[in-house]
Design a protein around this motif. Structure first.
Motif, PDB file in Angstrom:
ATOM      1  N   GLY A 249      -1.609  -6.144   7.357  1.00 57.52           N
ATOM      2  CA  GLY A 249      -2.747  -5.235   7.183  1.00 57.52           C
ATOM      3  C   GLY A 249      -2.904  -4.719   5.765  1.00 57.52           C
ATOM      4  O   GLY A 249      -2.091  -4.989   4.881  1.00 57.52           O
ATOM      5  N   GLY A 250      -3.972  -3.940   5.564  1.00 55.79           N
ATOM      6  CA  GLY A 250      -4.231  -3.366   4.247  1.00 55.79           C
ATOM      7  C   GLY A 250      -4.987  -2.057   4.353  1.00 55.79           C
ATOM      8  O   GLY A 250      -5.622  -1.765   5.377  1.00 55.79           O
ATOM      9  N   LYS A 251      -4.872  -1.248   3.312  1.00 53.54           N
ATOM     10  CA  LYS A 251      -5.723  -0.050   3.171  1.00 53.54           C
ATOM     11  C   LYS A 251      -6.139  -0.071   1.709  1.00 53.54           C
ATOM     12  O   LYS A 251      -5.593   0.641   0.862  1.00 53.54           O
ATOM     13  N   ASN A 252      -7.077  -0.950   1.414  1.00 52.43           N
ATOM     14  CA  ASN A 252      -7.293  -1.379   0.034  1.00 52.43           C
ATOM     15  C   ASN A 252      -8.169  -0.412  -0.749  1.00 52.43           C
ATOM     16  O   ASN A 252      -9.275  -0.086  -0.314  1.00 52.43           O
ATOM     17  N   PRO A 253      -7.694   0.015  -1.925  1.00 52.91           N
ATOM     18  CA  PRO A 253      -8.486   0.945  -2.730  1.00 52.91           C
ATOM     19  C   PRO A 253      -9.557   0.226  -3.563  1.00 52.91           C
ATOM     20  O   PRO A 253      -9.325  -0.878  -4.049  1.00 52.91           O
ATOM     21  N   LEU A 254     -10.694   0.878  -3.701  1.00 49.57           N
ATOM     22  CA  LEU A 254     -11.682   0.466  -4.703  1.00 49.57           C
ATOM     23  C   LEU A 254     -11.846   1.658  -5.628  1.00 49.57           C
ATOM     24  O   LEU A 254     -12.344   2.714  -5.208  1.00 49.57           O
ATOM     25  N   VAL A 255     -11.386   1.511  -6.878  1.00 47.39           N
ATOM     26  CA  VAL A 255     -11.456   2.608  -7.848  1.00 47.39           C
ATOM     27  C   VAL A 255     -12.746   2.457  -8.652  1.00 47.39           C
ATOM     28  O   VAL A 255     -13.027   1.374  -9.192  1.00 47.39           O
ATOM     29  N   TYR A 401       0.599   0.332   2.405  1.00 45.36           N
ATOM     30  CA  TYR A 401       0.107  -1.042   2.260  1.00 45.36           C
ATOM     31  C   TYR A 401       0.024  -1.460   0.788  1.00 45.36           C
ATOM     32  O   TYR A 401       0.012  -0.612  -0.102  1.00 45.36           O
ATOM     33  N   GLY A 402      -0.143  -2.765   0.562  1.00 44.09           N
ATOM     34  CA  GLY A 402      -0.280  -3.253  -0.818  1.00 44.09           C
ATOM     35  C   GLY A 402      -0.914  -4.630  -0.845  1.00 44.09           C
ATOM     36  O   GLY A 402      -0.353  -5.565  -1.413  1.00 44.09           O
ATOM     37  N   LEU A 403      -2.090  -4.746  -0.215  1.00 40.28           N
ATOM     38  CA  LEU A 403      -2.686  -6.081  -0.139  1.00 40.28           C
ATOM     39  C   LEU A 403      -3.589  -6.363  -1.344  1.00 40.28           C
ATOM     40  O   LEU A 403      -3.268  -7.162  -2.199  1.00 40.28           O
ATOM     41  N   SER A 404      -4.751  -5.701  -1.385  1.00 42.67           N
ATOM     42  CA  SER A 404      -5.729  -6.023  -2.423  1.00 42.67           C
ATOM     43  C   SER A 404      -6.341  -4.732  -2.960  1.00 42.67           C
ATOM     44  O   SER A 404      -6.200  -3.666  -2.344  1.00 42.67           O
ATOM     45  N   ALA A 405      -7.034  -4.846  -4.106  1.00 39.37           N
ATOM     46  CA  ALA A 405      -7.682  -3.666  -4.692  1.00 39.37           C
ATOM     47  C   ALA A 405      -8.839  -4.108  -5.565  1.00 39.37           C
ATOM     48  O   ALA A 405      -8.888  -5.257  -6.011  1.00 39.37           O
ATOM     49  N   GLY A 406      -9.759  -3.181  -5.810  1.00 39.90           N
ATOM     50  CA  GLY A 406     -10.849  -3.411  -6.753  1.00 39.90           C
ATOM     51  C   GLY A 406     -10.892  -2.265  -7.750  1.00 39.90           C
ATOM     52  O   GLY A 406     -10.502  -1.142  -7.426  1.00 39.90           O
ATOM     53  N   GLU A 447       3.924  -2.989   2.879  1.00 39.45           N
ATOM     54  CA  GLU A 447       3.826  -3.358   4.298  1.00 39.45           C
ATOM     55  C   GLU A 447       2.662  -4.316   4.588  1.00 39.45           C
ATOM     56  O   GLU A 447       2.290  -4.526   5.737  1.00 39.45           O
ATOM     57  N   SER A 448       2.079  -4.884   3.522  1.00 42.27           N
ATOM     58  CA  SER A 448       1.006  -5.874   3.727  1.00 42.27           C
ATOM     59  C   SER A 448       1.538  -7.284   3.850  1.00 42.27           C
ATOM     60  O   SER A 448       0.752  -8.208   4.058  1.00 42.27           O
ATOM     61  N   GLY A 449       2.834  -7.471   3.695  1.00 41.68           N
ATOM     62  CA  GLY A 449       3.340  -8.808   3.984  1.00 41.68           C
ATOM     63  C   GLY A 449       4.417  -9.305   3.049  1.00 41.68           C
ATOM     64  O   GLY A 449       4.862  -8.603   2.135  1.00 41.68           O
TER      65      GLY A 449
END
Ligand code: NAD
Length: 479
Positions: A249-255, A401-406, A447-449
């Protein structure tokens, strides 16, 4: 309504028990298909078939393997409508998302086919008395388990790269999208794949997962799913001393920094939050905006969200289709209600009709709210206001989490500061957090994988490294 069988050892078969289960259409709520409910006996049959095929398939010349995978890509390209119909009907994909997923999967198949001829070893120039090198060998029999949200491409990462590296596969698609999994089996059958090299079984994840992972003939496990599922799979695989990759999973930030073009930032955020109703591991989970522009940004995003066409996913103009099931609707709604009860401002949305949840924008999101920390997996934009880039980085990393970010900014220094500092497997500057390509390292940290998928990263994960030396002449042993 059609009843589907499973693919084991090149034959379409019923579950040994004769049990089936219903595959629902999330938009209409009707039964779309009936599929086999496999249990441990079927897992055993599938594993036996994959294990028996592994010697022949791993000895098949890479070009022959590549040609099968490339052919599967051509067949998929020609069968776009057929696959889109399944993605829409059982997965709740909008027409646009289905077409996008199919195009990405065609690209993936072409890339995986070519990558089958790029499996590389190394030579070590360390001891002149011998040739010293590494060979890469297939893992053997791979267990591949995939989720329902991008069920075609996420399954194909595992299936196509396992096959191109000479592994055989037992593949278990998600129970919400079993037909697309069976269609993958059919695709490779039509492409002329060796019987038994790919086996597709449908049924409950925990029962089949445990049976497959515990089976001594399974040599590697690859799963994409929720973090809680990945943790269980990792523990089970570790207990069996098997290696694995986890895409979770992810909780991805967009800054969004204050120098940004606000209209561009709104479009990026809307795409990142609302594509596939927010049910993507890479969906934007929190929008972290510098205070001087946060009000204007939030208002414009709310206007855009309210204007998005919603409803029947088969209509080409629909952007917001249904959530996958009622459980997910309840979860999304409970997150929104929790945020409002704790002081967030609901700028638009917060309502639903059956499983179609209105695109929702929440401003003033704070750490004690569920939408701040938990994966919502719904069309909910959660806006957090920060004072500067330093605080944005702290908030971006305030997640398990630490999957993706923008990151959206015109300031190069700040872009680099954030791209380097954000704890994630993927960071996209001047874009939302949703992006994937067949040959890049796709995956996350925390915890993103664990591990990466795509291109040479899949080649490495799905092969075993072996050190081989050849003495150039007789060596002098000490005794
Ligand atoms: P899920 O974890 O419920 O199910 C994923 C798969 O695991 C399904 O096939 C399921 O049947 C199976 N499964 C369930 N319990 C199992 C068990 N105990 N042992 C073995 N297999 C088991 O996930 P989902 O609801 O299908 O998908 C959504 C989740 O997947 C979200 O958390 C999303 O972020 C994540 N996801 C991650 C990525 C990524 O690449 N990181 C991509 C897409 C989705």
């Amino acid at each position: 309504m059609q009843t589907y069988q499973m693919l084991i050892n090149g034959e379409w078969v019923d579950a040994v028990s004769g049990a089936t289960f219903d595959d629902l259409n999330p938009y209409s709520g009707e039964v779309y298909a009936r599929v086999q409910k496999a249990d441990a006996q079927d897992a055993d049959r599938a594993m036996a078939a994959a294990y028996a095929a592994r010697k022949t398939w791993s000895a098949t010349p890479p070009l022959e393997r590549s040609l099968v995978i490339a052919k599967a890509g051509h067949i998929l390209e020609d069968a776009r409508q057929e696959f889109a119909e399944v993605l829409i009907s059982e997965g709740g994909s909008t027409f646009g998302k289905a077409m996008f997923e199919i195009s990405q999967t065609v690209d993936l198949l072409a890339t995986a086919a070519a990558d089958g001829k790029r499996i590389l070893g190394e030579t070590f120039h360390t001891d002149p008395s011998k040739l010293s090198m590494t060979l890469r060998r297939p893992r053997g029999t791979v267990v591949a388990i995939s989720p329902w949200n991008f069920p075609l491409i996420l399954s194909m990462y595992k299936v196509a790269y396992s096959l191109t590296t000479g592994n055989t596969v037992v593949f278990k698609p998600a129970s919400e999208t079993p037909v697309i999994g069976l269609k993958i089996g059919e695709l490779f059958e039509r492409a002329g794949l060796l019987p038994g090299a790919l086996n597709v079984i449908t049924g409950p994840g925990k029962v089949l997962g445990d049976a497959l992972i515990d089976d001594p003939r399974c040599s590697f496990v690859t799963i994409t799913g929720e973090t809680v599922t990945g943790r269980h799979v990792a523990q089970r695989a570790a207990a069996n001393l098997k290696e694995y990759t986890l895409e979770l999973g992810g909780k991805n930030p967009l800054v969004i920094l204050a120098d940004s073009d606000i209209d561009y930032a709104v479009n990026a955020a809307a795409f990142g939050v609302f594509l596939h109703q927010g049910q993507i591991c890479m969906s934007v989970g929190r929008i972290i905006v510098e205070e001087p522009i946060v009000e204007e940004f939030a208002q414009k995003l709310a206007e855009k969200a309210a204007s998005l066409p919603k409803g029947d996913p088969s209509r080409p103009q629909t952007v917001i289709g249904p959530l996958i099931n009622d459980k997910q609707v309840k979860k999304v709604d409970s997150h929104v209600k929790d945020a409002v009860a704790k002081g967030a401002r609901l700028l638009t949305g917060g309502q639903y009709q059956d499983r179609v949840y209105d695109p929702t924008v929440l401003a003033g999101v704070t750490p004690e709210m569920l939408v701040y920390s938990e994966e919502t997996f719904g069309p909910v934009a959660s806006i957090v206001s920060v004072q500067n880039a330093q605080e944005a980085l702290v908030v971006a990393n305030d997640t398990t989490y630490g999957l993706s970010a923008g990151v959206i900014t015109k300031d190069l220094e700040k872009a680099i500061y954030l791209a380097e500092g954000i704890e994630a497997g993927m960071v996209h500057v001047n874009d939302a957090s949703i992006d994937a390509e067949a040959s890049v390292p796709f995956g996350g940290c925390k915890e993103s994988g664990q591990g990466r998928e795509g291109g040479r990263y899949s080649l490495e994960e799905l092969t075993e490294v072996k050190w081989v030396t050849i003495q150039k002449s007789q060596k002098a042993f000490p005794f």
